[in-house]
Design a protein around this motif. Structure first.
Motif, PDB file in Angstrom:
ATOM      1  N   GLU A  60      54.328  19.154  32.252  1.00 35.89           N
ATOM      2  CA  GLU A  60      54.678  18.856  30.710  1.00 35.89           C
ATOM      3  C   GLU A  60      54.096  19.967  29.954  1.00 35.89           C
ATOM      4  O   GLU A  60      54.661  19.820  28.700  1.00 35.89           O
ATOM      5  N   LEU A  61      53.325  20.795  30.389  1.00 35.44           N
ATOM      6  CA  LEU A  61      52.863  21.848  29.267  1.00 35.44           C
ATOM      7  C   LEU A  61      53.797  22.805  29.116  1.00 35.44           C
ATOM      8  O   LEU A  61      54.306  23.545  30.046  1.00 35.44           O
ATOM      9  N   ASN A  62      53.777  23.264  27.929  1.00 33.77           N
ATOM     10  CA  ASN A  62      54.590  24.503  27.666  1.00 33.77           C
ATOM     11  C   ASN A  62      54.174  25.163  26.277  1.00 33.77           C
ATOM     12  O   ASN A  62      53.128  24.937  25.778  1.00 33.77           O
ATOM     13  N   ILE A  63      54.833  26.344  25.924  1.00 36.74           N
ATOM     14  CA  ILE A  63      54.265  27.083  24.776  1.00 36.74           C
ATOM     15  C   ILE A  63      53.775  26.448  23.614  1.00 36.74           C
ATOM     16  O   ILE A  63      52.887  26.975  22.923  1.00 36.74           O
ATOM     17  N   ALA A  64      54.273  25.272  23.377  1.00 43.47           N
ATOM     18  CA  ALA A  64      54.022  24.469  22.096  1.00 43.47           C
ATOM     19  C   ALA A  64      52.607  23.778  22.241  1.00 43.47           C
ATOM     20  O   ALA A  64      52.099  23.248  21.499  1.00 43.47           O
ATOM     21  N   HIS A  65      52.040  23.860  23.619  1.00 46.01           N
ATOM     22  CA  HIS A  65      50.853  23.241  23.540  1.00 46.01           C
ATOM     23  C   HIS A  65      49.766  24.476  23.820  1.00 46.01           C
ATOM     24  O   HIS A  65      48.459  23.883  24.120  1.00 46.01           O
ATOM     25  N   VAL A  66      50.135  25.483  23.443  1.00 44.87           N
ATOM     26  CA  VAL A  66      49.028  26.470  23.318  1.00 44.87           C
ATOM     27  C   VAL A  66      48.103  26.277  22.583  1.00 44.87           C
ATOM     28  O   VAL A  66      48.138  25.747  21.466  1.00 44.87           O
ATOM     29  N   GLY A  67      46.589  26.356  23.064  1.00 39.39           N
ATOM     30  CA  GLY A  67      45.152  26.121  22.206  1.00 39.39           C
ATOM     31  C   GLY A  67      44.851  24.759  22.548  1.00 39.39           C
ATOM     32  O   GLY A  67      43.767  24.357  22.201  1.00 39.39           O
ATOM     33  N   LYS A  68      45.489  24.051  23.200  1.00 36.25           N
ATOM     34  CA  LYS A  68      45.194  22.381  23.434  1.00 36.25           C
ATOM     35  C   LYS A  68      44.169  22.417  24.446  1.00 36.25           C
ATOM     36  O   LYS A  68      44.178  23.091  25.563  1.00 36.25           O
ATOM     37  N   GLU A  69      43.115  21.551  24.459  1.00 33.31           N
ATOM     38  CA  GLU A  69      42.228  21.197  25.641  1.00 33.31           C
ATOM     39  C   GLU A  69      42.848  20.243  26.251  1.00 33.31           C
ATOM     40  O   GLU A  69      43.355  18.994  25.841  1.00 33.31           O
ATOM     41  N   VAL A  70      43.087  20.320  27.670  1.00 28.51           N
ATOM     42  CA  VAL A  70      43.585  19.442  28.451  1.00 28.51           C
ATOM     43  C   VAL A  70      42.789  19.190  29.883  1.00 28.51           C
ATOM     44  O   VAL A  70      42.128  19.944  30.338  1.00 28.51           O
ATOM     45  N   THR A  71      42.978  17.973  30.452  1.00 25.70           N
ATOM     46  CA  THR A  71      42.828  17.723  31.796  1.00 25.70           C
ATOM     47  C   THR A  71      43.859  17.318  32.792  1.00 25.70           C
ATOM     48  O   THR A  71      44.618  16.818  32.339  1.00 25.70           O
TER      49      THR A  71
END
Lengths: 588, 588
Positions: free
Chosen positions: B9-20
């Motif tokens: 589900e991650l794409n360019i809109a999520h850049v900078g986000k901390e994820v697990t």
């Protein structure tokens, strides 16, 4: 075309319309000049009219029809002169112009009415007629609606329904399997699944992430009342989850079902530890529609010279609010109740907190009014209340008090079947000691994981009874509707668990080999649960018995009396299977 | 919490986000200073980055991980320098700050890739790993989606899903039952259902009006390729319907599924009589993705001195457009093809219609150019076409020509698996003569009704072969995906049918008693059908084999090689069931 409309859809807006209807003759009333017939189908009832004056031949024909005949009629929708506002079609009737008997019917052995005159046996023998009755039909409609809602809800959460096999490997652990001889592999047998447990765990190893299945399961157990050899589970499993994830997911599902099917919303969905459930309700599936929690009074009841209390491990009771006026007869009934072998208490102590503030008890000889006041305070009792106290061995006392509490709940009308009180019981023990075989068994199943903080107890056999599991049950109104656990996904921990349960490596490999092997190829953390679907339907309907939520149930001997199953099979079939029947001693 | 997002589900809109993220190690690339890992879950693949410069320890740890390890990572979503536009997550990667190995994995016995290097046997033994592969996962997702669509569609049409029993009465008619010994009723057996046929008819007697069930069925047959001992049916039944009602209802369902799942709309859904299907395609499940219909040329091919044609009951062929240039080698291949025992022709006659208007045939000795022109006209052939002709006994010739037609369709690329051609085959014969037992059998089953206009033939045994039934099959691309019939609901007609099939009254009562009895209490006119769900999934995917649409299939010996089922069971279990195993002659 057999019909243009069903028997449930015509109303005042259709007056003047020519229609064709088909259905069953529910009842017929001959009023001399007119004959009225109620025509029934799944959707409703429509009144048909036949008039001697306008069409004597047709009216004569209609009068000869019996109950449950299958009819097709053509006619005109007309407004009724005397309306029935109890049914949606009650404002209209059909003036029949053509009548065709599609099929005749013998007189049914019982009435096809909401309250039938048929006994259980007769209804089961003619189950296809019993199923015509509204209450049973509505049960199966509820079941269908619930299954549609469950599937769509889980689908939106990315759960995928995957069908697992019915012809599987037999494993000796757990309940008894039904087995199926293999003709192609003589001397070998399939088993019917008791649950798809191992397959759903494999699907997690396969990366399906979220699985569910509404699936038939089988258990060859001696059937207690309201058990069926085949039953349906809503079986679910999730990967990369902790206990809270599973609980949140499925309490949401159940909230959704209550909202959709009963228009009921729950503010809370409490969690109760197994320890608290046992302490306050005496069982792991408390009916929390009402309070009346157990109060332990060892500290205030001992030491007053009443030997029975003094020698008891546990003295505990419940406070029945507003019952101080109970008569001698009522108290005797309760004493008889607790002394039943199924309940198992040796006696009942009562303490009445009279309206005037005085006390009257069955142990007045040993307890002063002040002593009784102290006890009443422990119960938080008020004037007008009745305290009922049992004592003895801890487990037995809790079990008996649990039954007494439920009995009092019933007597006081607190177990309202339109009220629903769901909860999670959590932190079940991982292991259960069996006196007979002198070993520990998995309380849930051998793949259930211990709480991380209790894992170290696994190294000390003396502590095994203390280990809590990541296991949980959903309970509604005192009925366990589902349960599950977070599974072990670590091979070392799994081996330790098998050793704890007394399995040798070979035994573990033989019984659970394919799952154990699969776990070596990257098993994710996972967990899940299964709901009893039959039971869930019954609970939603506020009914105790699951039988009327199953279209074709079996009786307590596992028999379907309608079809005559099970039955002998041909010798040729036995020959093909390479099996022989033993002589059965019919004198037994 | 094991993850905040999935791997899809991650794409360019999520850049900078901390994820697990959690998932499986699909592949890992060590580029000296950097290590890249593709992390996979059901939803997709996300690229992880480890950098020796910024975190040498973590990068070293990442380098030691093997394929299919289960990992949890925390990190920052970053834009990739070199993007991959083939996957939805191809624009980003995760700069990992924390790495947890949730589980290790042995090296899988085959690669977990779309085109695996694993053979069938290995894949089946490690089915849980095979199921990790995209193509198989997508098959099961299709199956799930189709089941959700079917249920919701039928639900909106007032169909109600009702679960029927799995432990039923064994009946000797039809295919062989799997049987289940009853412990509680020693010497007696349940059977597993071959289909819920009788139960769904009972539900119509009960007034449920519209029933369906997606349900497992069982047949203990010797397994030809691509048959499974357990398979799934979409089982349906309706009351107060004629054949057209059933056809319309279920062609709408199938149109709906094609629209939803494949975005394909059908203009028409043709009906073809069984007689026409046999005449023009030589089988009852014609592949109508292409033409090449049979042409019978008895009238123009006989009497020219070619003995083989003159002595044949049927001379028939197909016109392969544009194939006049076929070489000797190609024609020899076709001759070899039709001579195979499975096809069964004795030879093949060809007639080339050359581009220049002349003819060249394998029977030029007997047929003049004018004779061949007449034949070509019968075929409506054009210059450039190739006519292929078979002759002999009628049934055998049709069967062989059917195979030749399919072979030519394949060779000419006319059996495109992205094209779909559905139809109904209707008006099946009611009865089928069996040479071996010298009796008629029900072609469908004994409850199938004859066409009203053919009913009178029942009185004349010589005419029995002519009787057409209210029976129908749905065929897509030459595969029978479903079939059904309008049932007999009249008891007299049913009795006549049983007598026709050679049943005594006792035999009929013994085998079908409970349904026969039910029919006396007001059975409505009814009919229905069943789809093969496994087969339907395969057809929708343009695939021949059903095996990869079943999560855990069995092999041709009815074995599950993964779990090792069937298997011997304990003596104690046999004792409880009162059965003995016979000695099996292992020399056999």
């Amino acid at each position: 075309m057999y019909r243009t409309c069903t028997c449930g859809e015509l109303n005042i807006a259709h007056v003047g319309k020519e229609v064709t209807l088909s259905g069953w003759l529910q009842r017929s009333r001959d009023l001399g000049g007119m004959t009225f017939i109620d025509l029934r189908d799944r959707y409703g009832i429509t009144q048909l009219v036949f008039n001697m004056e306008t069409n004597a031949e047709l009216c004569e024909k209609a009068r000869k029809l019996g109950r449950e005949y299958v009819l097709q009629v053509k006619g005109l929708v007309a407004e009724r002169s005397s309306k029935n506002n109890k049914i949606p079609t009650g404002e209209i009737e059909i003036i029949v112009s053509e009548l065709t008997v599609l099929n005749s019917a013998k007189v049914p052995p019982f009435t096809i009415e909401d309250n039938s005159d048929g006994g259980d046996d007769l209804r089961m023998r003619y189950r296809y007629l019993d199923l015509r009755r509204n209450p049973i039909r509505k049960n199966l409609e509820l079941r269908h609606n619930m299954s549609i809602l469950i599937r769509n809800y889980l689908n939106t959460l990315n759960f995928i329904e995957i069908e697992t096999p019915f012809l599987i490997k037999s494993t000796p652990e757990g309940a008894r399997d039904f087995v199926v001889p293999s003709r192609m592999n003589p001397g070998e047998f399939y088993a019917l699944p008791q649950s798809p447990q191992q397959y759903k765990q494999l699907l997690m190893v396969s990366g399906f992430d979220r699985y569910f299945q509404i699936v038939r399961c089988f258990r060859d157990e001696d059937l207690r009342a309201d058990r069926q050899p085949e039953f349906t589970q809503i079986d679910c499993e999730m990967s990369f989850v902790e206990q809270e994830d599973v609980l949140n997911t499925f309490e949401s599902l159940v909230k959704f079902l209550f909202k959709e099917l009963k228009n009921i919303e729950f503010d809370s969905f409490p969690r109760m530890s197994y320890a608290d459930a046992m302490k306050y309700y005496g069982c792991d599936k408390p009916d929390t529609r009402f309070g009346m929690k157990f109060v332990e009074i060892n500290d205030v009841a001992k030491g007053k010279g009443f030997g029975i209390f003094d020698n008891a491990n546990l003295i505990a009771g419940i406070n029945a609010e507003g019952c101080a006026e109970y008569t001698r007869k009522q108290l005797d009934e309760l004493t008889d109740f607790v002394k039943r072998p199924q309940v198992g208490a040796t006696g009942l102590v009562y303490i009445k907190y009279n309206a005037d503030g005085s006390f009257k008890s069955s142990v007045d000889k040993f307890y002063s009014q002040d002593d009784l006041k102290v006890i009443a305070n422990a119960f938080e009792a008020k004037p007008g209340d009745l305290m009922l106290v049992l004592c003895g061995d801890e487990d037995k006392t809790r079990k008996a008090l649990c039954e007494l509490r439920l009995e009092m709940g019933t007597r006081l009308g607190l177990r309202d079947n339109t009220k629903f009180s769901p909860l999670w019981v959590v932190d079940f023990p991982l292991l259960e000691w069996d006196e007979e075989t002198q070993r520990f068994y998995a309380k849930h199943h051998p793949f259930t994981s211990p709480k991380p903080e209790d894992e170290n107890f696994l190294d000390t056999p003396a502590e095994w009874g203390k280990i809590r599991a990541n296991a949980y049950d959903m309970v509604i109104n005192g009925v366990e509707v589902g349960g599950g656990s977070i599974r072990i996904h670590d091979r070392d921990l799994q081996n330790k668990m098998f050793h704890t349960l007394g399995f040798s490596d070979e035994e573990a490999q033989n019984q659970f080999g394919f799952l154990m092997n699969a776990f070596e190829y990257g098993a994710p953390p996972h967990g899940g649960l299964a709901f009893g679907f039959d039971r869930m339907c019954a609970v939603f309907s506020g009914v105790d018995s699951i039988r009327d939520f199953i279209a074709f149930p079996k009786n307590n001997s596992g028999r379907d009396v309608m079809s005559g199953s099970p039955s002998p099979i041909a010798q040729a079939q036995l020959d093909e299977l390479f099996i022989d029947l033993r002589e059965i001693n019919t004198e037994k």
